[in-house]
Design a protein around this motif. Structure first.
Motif, PDB file in Angstrom:
ATOM      1  N   SER A  24       1.130  -0.931  -0.129  1.00 15.74           N
ATOM      2  CA  SER A  24       0.151  -0.167  -0.302  1.00 15.74           C
ATOM      3  C   SER A  24       0.299   1.170   0.744  1.00 15.74           C
ATOM      4  CB  SER A  24      -0.795  -0.153   1.070  1.00 15.74           C
ATOM      5  OG  SER A  24       0.266   0.338   1.987  1.00 15.74           O
ATOM      6  N   THR A  25       2.229   1.539   1.018  1.00 11.88           N
ATOM      7  CA  THR A  25       3.117   2.887   0.954  1.00 11.88           C
ATOM      8  C   THR A  25       3.211   2.445  -0.927  1.00 11.88           C
ATOM      9  OG1 THR A  25       3.111   1.734   3.489  1.00 11.88           O
ATOM     10  CG2 THR A  25       4.778   2.624   1.741  1.00 11.88           C
ATOM     11  N   THR A  26       4.312   1.378  -1.137  1.00 12.59           N
ATOM     12  CA  THR A  26       4.285   1.411  -2.505  1.00 12.59           C
ATOM     13  C   THR A  26       3.427   2.154  -3.678  1.00 12.59           C
ATOM     14  OG1 THR A  26       5.753  -0.338  -1.914  1.00 12.59           O
ATOM     15  CG2 THR A  26       5.445   0.221  -4.007  1.00 12.59           C
ATOM     16  N   SER A  27       2.339   1.504  -3.310  1.00 13.39           N
ATOM     17  CA  SER A  27       1.249   1.831  -4.616  1.00 13.39           C
ATOM     18  C   SER A  27       1.074   3.367  -4.451  1.00 13.39           C
ATOM     19  CB  SER A  27      -0.260   1.250  -4.040  1.00 13.39           C
ATOM     20  OG  SER A  27      -0.821   1.836  -4.179  1.00 13.39           O
ATOM     21  N   SER A  28       0.684   3.627  -2.700  1.00 13.51           N
ATOM     22  CA  SER A  28       0.628   5.223  -2.962  1.00 13.51           C
ATOM     23  C   SER A  28       1.615   6.106  -3.016  1.00 13.51           C
ATOM     24  CB  SER A  28       0.336   5.116  -1.719  1.00 13.51           C
ATOM     25  OG  SER A  28       1.302   5.447  -0.105  1.00 13.51           O
ATOM     26  N   LYS A  29       3.044   5.450  -3.238  1.00 12.68           N
ATOM     27  CA  LYS A  29       4.705   6.415  -4.169  1.00 12.68           C
ATOM     28  C   LYS A  29       3.808   6.875  -5.050  1.00 12.68           C
ATOM     29  CE  LYS A  29       7.214   5.443  -0.141  1.00 12.68           C
ATOM     30  NZ  LYS A  29       8.442   4.976   0.341  1.00 12.68           N
ATOM     31  N   ALA A  30       3.594   5.374  -5.731  1.00 12.19           N
ATOM     32  CA  ALA A  30       3.463   5.126  -7.503  1.00 12.19           C
ATOM     33  C   ALA A  30       2.749   5.845  -7.354  1.00 12.19           C
ATOM     34  CB  ALA A  30       3.665   3.546  -8.058  1.00 12.19           C
ATOM     35  N   GLU A  31       1.370   5.891  -6.967  1.00  8.88           N
ATOM     36  CA  GLU A  31       0.454   7.316  -7.507  1.00  8.88           C
ATOM     37  C   GLU A  31       0.975   8.373  -7.311  1.00  8.88           C
ATOM     38  OE1 GLU A  31      -3.092   5.381  -5.364  1.00  8.88           O
ATOM     39  OE2 GLU A  31      -2.945   3.880  -6.128  1.00  8.88           O
ATOM     40  N   ALA A  32       1.655   8.689  -5.856  1.00  8.81           N
ATOM     41  CA  ALA A  32       1.938   9.751  -6.584  1.00  8.81           C
ATOM     42  C   ALA A  32       3.160  10.710  -6.989  1.00  8.81           C
ATOM     43  CB  ALA A  32       2.844  10.499  -4.627  1.00  8.81           C
ATOM     44  N   GLY A  89      13.814   1.191  -6.996  1.00  6.67           N
ATOM     45  CA  GLY A  89      14.890   0.499  -5.995  1.00  6.67           C
ATOM     46  C   GLY A  89      15.434   0.919  -5.517  1.00  6.67           C
ATOM     47  N   ARG A  90      16.304   1.674  -6.110  1.00  7.60           N
ATOM     48  CA  ARG A  90      17.307   2.718  -5.351  1.00  7.60           C
ATOM     49  C   ARG A  90      17.352   3.016  -4.194  1.00  7.60           C
ATOM     50  NH1 ARG A  90      20.274   4.809 -10.338  1.00  7.60           N
ATOM     51  NH2 ARG A  90      17.782   4.763 -10.619  1.00  7.60           N
ATOM     52  N   ASP A  91      15.795   3.853  -4.213  1.00  4.92           N
ATOM     53  CA  ASP A  91      15.816   5.146  -3.327  1.00  4.92           C
ATOM     54  C   ASP A  91      14.173   5.064  -3.340  1.00  4.92           C
ATOM     55  OD1 ASP A  91      15.202   7.877  -1.917  1.00  4.92           O
ATOM     56  OD2 ASP A  91      16.601   8.965  -3.591  1.00  4.92           O
ATOM     57  N   PRO A  92      13.634   4.862  -2.097  1.00  4.13           N
ATOM     58  CA  PRO A  92      12.524   4.223  -1.455  1.00  4.13           C
ATOM     59  C   PRO A  92      11.764   6.426  -1.578  1.00  4.13           C
ATOM     60  CG  PRO A  92      13.535   4.865   0.469  1.00  4.13           C
ATOM     61  CD  PRO A  92      14.746   4.552  -0.663  1.00  4.13           C
ATOM     62  N   ASP A  93      12.343   7.046  -1.957  1.00  4.04           N
ATOM     63  CA  ASP A  93      11.474   8.154  -1.610  1.00  4.04           C
ATOM     64  C   ASP A  93      11.602   9.206  -3.812  1.00  4.04           C
ATOM     65  OD1 ASP A  93      11.260   8.348   0.788  1.00  4.04           O
ATOM     66  OD2 ASP A  93      12.900   9.558   1.625  1.00  4.04           O
ATOM     67  N   ALA A  94      12.060   7.913  -4.294  1.00  2.56           N
ATOM     68  CA  ALA A  94      12.110   8.163  -5.399  1.00  2.56           C
ATOM     69  C   ALA A  94      10.958   7.009  -6.422  1.00  2.56           C
ATOM     70  CB  ALA A  94      13.786   8.762  -6.082  1.00  2.56           C
ATOM     71  N   VAL A  95       9.604   8.043  -7.646  1.00  3.20           N
ATOM     72  CA  VAL A  95       9.339   7.374  -8.131  1.00  3.20           C
ATOM     73  C   VAL A  95      10.171   7.343  -9.697  1.00  3.20           C
ATOM     74  CG1 VAL A  95       6.910   6.354  -9.142  1.00  3.20           C
ATOM     75  CG2 VAL A  95       7.630   7.278  -6.510  1.00  3.20           C
ATOM     76  N   VAL A  96       9.717   6.011 -10.714  1.00  6.31           N
ATOM     77  CA  VAL A  96       9.873   6.365 -11.794  1.00  6.31           C
ATOM     78  C   VAL A  96       8.603   6.536 -12.593  1.00  6.31           C
ATOM     79  CG1 VAL A  96      11.606   5.258 -13.828  1.00  6.31           C
ATOM     80  CG2 VAL A  96      12.415   5.609 -11.436  1.00  6.31           C
ATOM     81  N   PRO A 111       9.252   5.549 -24.894  1.00  4.52           N
ATOM     82  CA  PRO A 111       8.432   5.450 -23.491  1.00  4.52           C
ATOM     83  C   PRO A 111       9.707   6.819 -22.990  1.00  4.52           C
ATOM     84  CG  PRO A 111       7.687   3.919 -23.698  1.00  4.52           C
ATOM     85  CD  PRO A 111       8.735   4.101 -24.991  1.00  4.52           C
ATOM     86  N   PHE A 112       8.690   7.749 -22.518  1.00  6.70           N
ATOM     87  CA  PHE A 112      10.576   8.812 -22.240  1.00  6.70           C
ATOM     88  C   PHE A 112       9.895   8.036 -20.132  1.00  6.70           C
ATOM     89  CE2 PHE A 112      11.956  12.696 -20.535  1.00  6.70           C
ATOM     90  CZ  PHE A 112      12.356  13.365 -21.380  1.00  6.70           C
ATOM     91  N   LEU A 113      11.657   8.194 -18.905  1.00  5.38           N
ATOM     92  CA  LEU A 113      10.755   7.743 -18.020  1.00  5.38           C
ATOM     93  C   LEU A 113      11.420   9.148 -17.359  1.00  5.38           C
ATOM     94  CD1 LEU A 113      14.019   4.907 -17.754  1.00  5.38           C
ATOM     95  CD2 LEU A 113      11.353   5.177 -18.095  1.00  5.38           C
ATOM     96  N   PHE A 114      10.902   9.884 -16.032  1.00  7.46           N
ATOM     97  CA  PHE A 114      10.586  10.797 -15.744  1.00  7.46           C
ATOM     98  C   PHE A 114      10.702  10.446 -13.804  1.00  7.46           C
ATOM     99  CE2 PHE A 114       7.576  12.267 -18.512  1.00  7.46           C
ATOM    100  CZ  PHE A 114       7.743  13.024 -18.233  1.00  7.46           C
ATOM    101  N   ARG A 115      11.774  10.954 -13.734  1.00 10.97           N
ATOM    102  CA  ARG A 115      11.344  10.876 -12.224  1.00 10.97           C
ATOM    103  C   ARG A 115      10.857  11.758 -11.435  1.00 10.97           C
ATOM    104  NH1 ARG A 115      15.723   7.914  -8.953  1.00 10.97           N
ATOM    105  NH2 ARG A 115      16.373   9.033  -7.229  1.00 10.97           N
ATOM    106  N   VAL A 116      10.699  11.025 -10.085  1.00  7.66           N
ATOM    107  CA  VAL A 116      10.036  12.524  -9.398  1.00  7.66           C
ATOM    108  C   VAL A 116      10.697  11.995  -7.439  1.00  7.66           C
ATOM    109  CG1 VAL A 116       7.473  12.732  -8.646  1.00  7.66           C
ATOM    110  CG2 VAL A 116       7.856  12.105 -10.693  1.00  7.66           C
ATOM    111  N   GLU A 117      10.803  12.660  -6.803  1.00  3.66           N
ATOM    112  CA  GLU A 117      10.926  12.598  -5.873  1.00  3.66           C
ATOM    113  C   GLU A 117      10.391  13.520  -5.061  1.00  3.66           C
ATOM    114  OE1 GLU A 117      14.742  14.469  -6.417  1.00  3.66           O
ATOM    115  OE2 GLU A 117      15.468  12.829  -8.114  1.00  3.66           O
ATOM    116  N   ARG A 118      10.278  12.996  -3.401  1.00  2.00           N
ATOM    117  CA  ARG A 118       9.853  13.786  -2.206  1.00  2.00           C
ATOM    118  C   ARG A 118      10.952  14.624  -1.692  1.00  2.00           C
ATOM    119  NH1 ARG A 118       6.326  10.004   1.607  1.00  2.00           N
ATOM    120  NH2 ARG A 118       8.040   8.436   1.342  1.00  2.00           N
ATOM    121  N   GLN A 119      10.589  15.833  -1.728  1.00  2.00           N
ATOM    122  CA  GLN A 119      11.121  17.192  -1.021  1.00  2.00           C
ATOM    123  C   GLN A 119      10.014  17.298  -0.209  1.00  2.00           C
ATOM    124  OE1 GLN A 119      12.597  19.378  -4.413  1.00  2.00           O
ATOM    125  NE2 GLN A 119      14.567  18.558  -4.244  1.00  2.00           N
ATOM    126  N   GLY A 120      10.292  17.307   1.084  1.00  2.00           N
ATOM    127  CA  GLY A 120      10.274  18.404   2.303  1.00  2.00           C
ATOM    128  C   GLY A 120       8.334  17.101   2.575  1.00  2.00           C
TER     129      GLY A 120
END
Length: 127
Positions: A24-32, A89-96, A111-120
């Motif tokens: 559920s945590t992984t899923s919510s991060k991916a959704e975010a 897989g290298r950073d739990p506060d990042a989503v590809v 397809p294009f890959l975007f990196r999204v990171e949790r900041q604050g």
């Protein structure tokens, strides 16, 4: 049941419970992460860095919002659709986020890959 079998059963149950909890945590991060990409590209046509700036990673050598927006507009980049999003897989506060994008009015074949990171307290796109 011997001690070894009991330890194995308890260990396996613990791993299963951990995996269920992480899903559920992984899923919510991916959704975010997916939502952050969609929000950014919905706001991109305006070019308004008051709106776009908080959606972009800051610091760490990242280009300014103005530079990023100018570059994306020059290349005519737009979001066609998000294909999927996975926690890095290298950073739990990042989503590809894997997405279909257009450049200059034409959809890219790959397809294009975007990196999204949790900041604050939010998720931000690194471009």
């Amino acid at each position: 049941m011997g001690r070894r079998a009991v330890r194995h059963a308890v260990g396996a149950a613990g791993l299963w419970l951990a995996a269920v909890g992480c899903t559920s945590t992984t899923s919510s991060k991916a959704e975010a992460g997916e939502a952050a990409v969609r929000r950014f590209f919905q706001a991109l046509p305006s070019g308004d860095c008051a709106v776009l700036g908080p959606l972009l990673v800051t610091g760490q050598g990242a280009p300014s919002c103005e530079e990023t927006v100018k570059d994306l507009h020059e290349h005519g980049m737009g979001l066609v659709d998000v294909l999927d999003a996975k926690v890095d897989g290298r950073d739990p506060d990042a989503v590809v986020v894997r997405a279909r994008v257009s450049q200059g009015g034409r959809e890219r074949a790959e397809p294009f890959l975007f990196r999204v990171e949790r900041q604050g307290d939010g998720w931000r796109l690194r471009l």
